[in-house]
Write a protein that holds these residues in place. Sequence first.
Motif, PDB file in Angstrom:
ATOM      1  N   ASP A 247      -1.052   0.867   3.746  1.00  0.00           N
ATOM      2  CA  ASP A 247      -0.987   1.007   2.114  1.00  0.00           C
ATOM      3  C   ASP A 247       0.196   0.375   1.507  1.00  0.00           C
ATOM      4  O   ASP A 247       1.264   0.707   1.829  1.00  0.00           O
ATOM      5  CB  ASP A 247      -0.551   2.571   2.177  1.00  0.00           C
ATOM      6  CG  ASP A 247      -0.759   2.944   0.702  1.00  0.00           C
ATOM      7  OD1 ASP A 247      -0.932   1.988  -0.310  1.00  0.00           O
ATOM      8  OD2 ASP A 247      -0.594   4.259   0.247  1.00  0.00           O
ATOM      9  N   ARG A 249       0.555  -0.527  -1.670  1.00  0.00           N
ATOM     10  CA  ARG A 249       0.747  -0.268  -3.314  1.00  0.00           C
ATOM     11  C   ARG A 249       2.102   0.179  -3.241  1.00  0.00           C
ATOM     12  O   ARG A 249       2.698   0.697  -2.553  1.00  0.00           O
ATOM     13  CB  ARG A 249      -0.103   1.002  -3.460  1.00  0.00           C
ATOM     14  CG  ARG A 249      -1.647   0.731  -3.212  1.00  0.00           C
ATOM     15  CD  ARG A 249      -2.399   2.043  -3.590  1.00  0.00           C
ATOM     16  NE  ARG A 249      -2.053   3.171  -2.747  1.00  0.00           N
ATOM     17  CZ  ARG A 249      -2.426   4.434  -2.752  1.00  0.00           C
ATOM     18  NH1 ARG A 249      -3.113   4.694  -3.904  1.00  0.00           N
ATOM     19  NH2 ARG A 249      -1.919   5.280  -2.082  1.00  0.00           N
ATOM     20  N   LYS A 302       2.092  12.238   0.539  1.00  0.00           N
ATOM     21  CA  LYS A 302       1.966  10.912   1.301  1.00  0.00           C
ATOM     22  C   LYS A 302       2.474  11.359   2.755  1.00  0.00           C
ATOM     23  O   LYS A 302       3.610  11.701   2.867  1.00  0.00           O
ATOM     24  CB  LYS A 302       2.572   9.688   0.780  1.00  0.00           C
ATOM     25  CG  LYS A 302       1.907   9.174  -0.294  1.00  0.00           C
ATOM     26  CD  LYS A 302       2.188   7.937  -0.832  1.00  0.00           C
ATOM     27  CE  LYS A 302       1.608   7.328  -1.913  1.00  0.00           C
ATOM     28  NZ  LYS A 302       2.061   5.911  -2.432  1.00  0.00           N
ATOM     29  N   SER A 373      -1.737   5.933   7.351  1.00  0.00           N
ATOM     30  CA  SER A 373      -1.142   6.722   6.078  1.00  0.00           C
ATOM     31  C   SER A 373      -2.310   7.208   5.301  1.00  0.00           C
ATOM     32  O   SER A 373      -3.209   6.853   5.099  1.00  0.00           O
ATOM     33  CB  SER A 373      -0.498   5.634   5.135  1.00  0.00           C
ATOM     34  OG  SER A 373       0.710   4.982   6.072  1.00  0.00           O
ATOM     35  N   GLU A 375      -2.486   9.064   1.586  1.00  0.00           N
ATOM     36  CA  GLU A 375      -2.285   9.957   0.213  1.00  0.00           C
ATOM     37  C   GLU A 375      -3.170  10.941  -0.015  1.00  0.00           C
ATOM     38  O   GLU A 375      -4.463  10.755   0.005  1.00  0.00           O
ATOM     39  CB  GLU A 375      -2.092   9.212  -0.969  1.00  0.00           C
ATOM     40  CG  GLU A 375      -1.572   9.803  -2.191  1.00  0.00           C
ATOM     41  CD  GLU A 375      -1.725   8.680  -3.583  1.00  0.00           C
ATOM     42  OE1 GLU A 375      -1.142   9.256  -4.740  1.00  0.00           O
ATOM     43  OE2 GLU A 375      -2.200   7.689  -3.375  1.00  0.00           O
ATOM     44  N   TYR A 386      -6.807   9.395  -0.090  1.00  0.00           N
ATOM     45  CA  TYR A 386      -6.665   7.783   0.225  1.00  0.00           C
ATOM     46  C   TYR A 386      -6.037   7.348   1.799  1.00  0.00           C
ATOM     47  O   TYR A 386      -5.274   8.031   2.200  1.00  0.00           O
ATOM     48  CB  TYR A 386      -5.462   7.047  -0.670  1.00  0.00           C
ATOM     49  CG  TYR A 386      -5.868   7.044  -2.067  1.00  0.00           C
ATOM     50  CD1 TYR A 386      -6.555   5.922  -2.810  1.00  0.00           C
ATOM     51  CD2 TYR A 386      -5.939   7.981  -2.946  1.00  0.00           C
ATOM     52  CE1 TYR A 386      -6.884   5.878  -4.049  1.00  0.00           C
ATOM     53  CE2 TYR A 386      -6.141   8.368  -4.125  1.00  0.00           C
ATOM     54  CZ  TYR A 386      -6.770   7.092  -4.937  1.00  0.00           C
ATOM     55  OH  TYR A 386      -7.057   7.058  -6.167  1.00  0.00           O
ATOM     56  N   ASN A 388      -4.824   4.575   4.119  1.00  0.00           N
ATOM     57  CA  ASN A 388      -4.150   3.218   4.146  1.00  0.00           C
ATOM     58  C   ASN A 388      -4.309   2.384   2.780  1.00  0.00           C
ATOM     59  O   ASN A 388      -4.537   1.384   2.712  1.00  0.00           O
ATOM     60  CB  ASN A 388      -4.556   2.173   5.332  1.00  0.00           C
ATOM     61  CG  ASN A 388      -4.374   2.789   6.466  1.00  0.00           C
ATOM     62  OD1 ASN A 388      -3.057   3.455   6.696  1.00  0.00           O
ATOM     63  ND2 ASN A 388      -5.219   2.864   7.736  1.00  0.00           N
ATOM     64  N   GLY A 389      -4.258   3.199   1.840  1.00  0.00           N
ATOM     65  CA  GLY A 389      -4.208   2.828   0.325  1.00  0.00           C
ATOM     66  C   GLY A 389      -5.888   2.723  -0.111  1.00  0.00           C
ATOM     67  O   GLY A 389      -5.958   2.404  -1.411  1.00  0.00           O
TER      68      GLY A 389
END
Length: 692
Positions: A247, A249, A302, A373, A375, A386, A388-389
């Motif tokens: 991720d 961002r 997150k 990851s 979110e 989300y 990994n983004g």
Amino acid sequence: MKRSLAAALAASLLLLPACPAVAADAPYDVLVFSKTAGFRHDSIAVGIQAIRDLGAANSFTVTATEDANAFTTANLAQYEVIVFLNTTGDVLNDTQQAAFEAKMRSGAGYVGVHAAADTEYSWPFYGNLMGAWFASHPAIQQANVRVENRATAATSVLPQTWTRTDEWYNYQTNVRSTARVLANLDESSYTGGGMGADHPHSWCKTFEGARSFYTGGGHTQASYSEPNFRAHLLGGIRYAAGRTKADCRPETGYTTLYNGSTTGWSQAGPGSFTNSDATLTSTGGMGLFWYSAKQFTSYSLKLDWRLPGDDNSGIFIGFPPSTDPWSAVDNGYEVQIDATDAADRTTGSVYTFQSANLAARDAALNPVGEWNSFEILVEGERLRVYLNGSLINDFTNTNPVRSLAGHIGIQNHGAGDDVSFRNIRIKELGAPPADQTIQAESFSSVQGAQAFTKAGANNGQTLGFIDPGDWSAYNGVNLTGVTTFRARVVSGGPGGTIQVRTGSPTGTILGSVAVPNTGSWTTFANVQTGLTGVPSGNQNLYLTYTGTGTGLFDVDDFTLVKGTPPTGTGPIVGLANKCLDVNNAGTADGTKVQLWTCNASAAQQWTRNGQTWRALGKCLDVSGSGTADGTKVQLWTCNGTGAQNWTAGANSSLVNSNSGKCLDIAGGSSTDGTQAQIFTCNGGANQRWTTP
């Protein structure tokens, strides 16, 4: 003396472990470019050798060059990653720069090492891709690097405080607003820092289709013999190659809930988590480690997680305080972690309630043994996940007994179901703004259209008798925070388009949405589109209507949706669970867009940008702005025309706003390579799409 030291270090590199990846990557090719037009680093030779050694152990080949003539479209086509290793000054001419830009926009990867930031100051594309240009540096000395994101392959093996000796760059700007900072410098640990408390040192980002990784380390020859620095460099190369996901961002404004300290947390039920190296690892029992200090309503949560094998865990949200872990199961919702379970209870699903978009999930998921990851974005009763983004789930709670508001917790599922978590953080968003629904027939003024009594309509009436050129106005509508327009419509006629404007019937178009024939004049459907450039405060809102023929459609009501608009990058999945694909990852205008077996390549990674869908730096486009059934869909330079505007239609369709027709797979064939086209919307399987 320098030549002798370089030779000795190069020989010693052969004796060091090459930091193998967790699992073997699909092979790829890397170009290492080290031309200098300014200061020349004596570490370039050992840096090249280090990357060669990493490649030999980790499935990639390395070609090293200082010849700028290698930067041609044809030559660059063979490489997935281009590394700028301690380049300095202006190293490429305009033609070579154009070839590099095209390569990056095709979905390739860039890695910048140290003086890559001291390169091409007058080339804006390069500066945006790399992140931030060099400003100054003090003498070589020891310093502490604070690793703030330990979820990427470039940082997961590093300690939170990484003490090493190098030349520490100050940069002209702080990259934090445009990239995900992976590590920063503790200026109190050395002399000569010039950026203060927030001094980014390594970061990753995406830019115009490219994956970019930069590290400020790598000035000294000794750097390339350090196992941690080699692992850091390898992880950055793997990310740039798309062999590991992250991720990247930008991120600001989060409050830490766990990064080593368990203050505020409580264990419910049996089992527990060990706490070491700012990492929680489950052990035994079937319980829940929950943040008991506070409940949350609208927020972005997150966290980073890793499974060592076929294991099971999850993140619970929206449950009341309780020492019984089953209270979270019975009253809240679980975002699942278990890649091998059934669709509605696998990684990214809202457990037993809604499956993730599995194609998007698979494209974003790192394999067991690597960090991922999440979110978890909660706005009122809307939940988006989300990975990994990439957006992989969009769920709305409609159960009045449950709520997304409440406590959050991480699950220890039981003995043998192992999971680790890191860096749990949250950003509270405040109360979500309320959406506003307006009856279409409740206009302030109107041209042409009329209120019409209709069975099945909300409030008993629709706005009907709509012909091309008609409009309706709604005065004093509060548009603050509005991001999406959704309308309930019905049409047994030709359909058409709703345009959303402010100020007048000829005001700026904020968004357009195609209205299809819904099947009959009694079959209602919802259509929606994102809005851009929406002014704040009370405005006079105008809906203008376009199409061909008469009696286009009726509008029952429309909703102005507030909050964060959907974002994300990933595959668009359609017929037979295959993906919308750009033929051979081509970037030339007119390249065929087709159906193809999903493979997570850049040719299948689409990003929503307003009403456009973009891949490889260009837009999903209807050839020649055509409106006839069978007009081909292609890739084309983004130009803002209606041929490139797509909105969500009935039956999971994507409707082209210029033609009012649906994105369609020719002949309903699921054969790889079947042409994408537009066709009259009919609800068929070859017009149904799942978007990221």
